[in-house]
Design a protein around this motif. Structure first.
Motif: not given
Length: 282
Positions: A48-50, A176-178, A266-271
């Motif tokens: 995931d690029p995020a 879906h955002a992922y 991937y569900q919580y990439p920033e966290r």
């Protein structure tokens, strides 16, 4: 900072031990690089690029395909130990003497073995959605995983909505955002894996998960500081296995994300990036 990110980093190659390893490097150079080890049948483009760009803000990130995966040459090993040996060969071929290692799912098994076999090479360890030798439900694919991987999907990418995310509305929306982020790289994408990859990796997973006496004793020898991360409802590698890792590793901490399955990062990439970056900078 290098001029590249997840989308733009060129695929490069390095030859070692008769294998031509494909890899990409990007992020802030100068510190200890972070080497990422991928999940079952995944390639560099499944990250995931995020997550990767988030981690690359503070350190250099290195993605690679192990032997026989996608754009790397060679045969896919049918043991975790061989995969880890290949990873060590690859890291040294880049001229690196110390790295941090992140392993996701199957990659987490490789990361454990790499830390065990090469203690001077691995400084810190992040284990995501993974488990120990002879872990609970790890002697074969879990029943849930067998159903998910055996099903058919209108869009092939929708497989990952079930592998990585729970059925809840919030988790599926994150999925879906992922998928949108996952397809952002449009140039120089990895080719798909061959038909030989799945059976070889299942063979390696089966050997790792097979029952044995005192199965968790080996974890005592992994002295590196370790961050264990998972969702609270992982149906691919059951969440209890993350707890087993944390209890038996000498220097480990555990984070379980809520309403999350195998792809909690991937569900919580920033966290996740925040937690992982804090751990790596300690």
């Amino acid at each position: 900072m290098t001029q590249y990110n997840h989308q733009s980093a060129p695929t490069q190659f390095v030859d070692a031990a008769g294998i031509r390893f494909a890899y990409r490097r990007f992020g802030k150079s100068g510190g200890v690089p972070l080497v990422l080890n991928m999940h079952f049948t995944g390639t560099m483009d499944h990250w995931d690029p995020a997550v990767t760009d988030g981690l690359a803000h503070d350190r250099e990130v290195i993605l690679f395909n192990n032997a026989g995966i996608s754009s790397s040459s060679g045969e896919v090993p049918n043991s975790i130990e061989e995969m880890a040996a290949n990873a060590a060969v690859f890291i040294r071929a880049l001229g690196l003497t110390q790295v941090d290692v992140l392993g996701f799912s199957l990659g987490g098994l490789v990361a454990q073995e790499l830390a065990l076999a090469e203690p001077a090479l691995v400084r810190r360890l992040i284990l995501v959605g993974t488990g120990p030798r002879s872990g609970e439900g790890m002697a074969s694919l879990t029943p849930e995983a067998q159903e998910i991987f055996g099903a058919t999907y209108d869009e092939p990418d929708h497989l990952w909505l079930r592998v990585f995310f729970t059925p809840s509305q919030a988790s599926q929306a994150a999925g879906h955002a992922y998928l949108k982020r996952f397809r952002q790289r449009t140039v120089d994408r990895d080719p798909g894996v061959s038909d030989k990859v799945g059976p070889a990796q299942i063979g390696a997973l089966t050997k790792w998960g097979a029952p044995r006496e005192n199965p968790f004793d080996y974890l005592k020898a992994i002295k590196q500081p370790t961050l264990v991360v998972n969702g609270d409802n992982d149906v691919i590698i059951y969440s209890v296995n993350s707890s087993i890792l944390q209890r038996h590793l000498p220097n480990a901490q555990l984070i379980l994300y809520p309403d999350a399955s195998h792809g909690s990062q991937y569900q919580y990439p920033e966290r996740f990036v925040g937690h992982a970056s804090l751990f790596l900078s300690e």
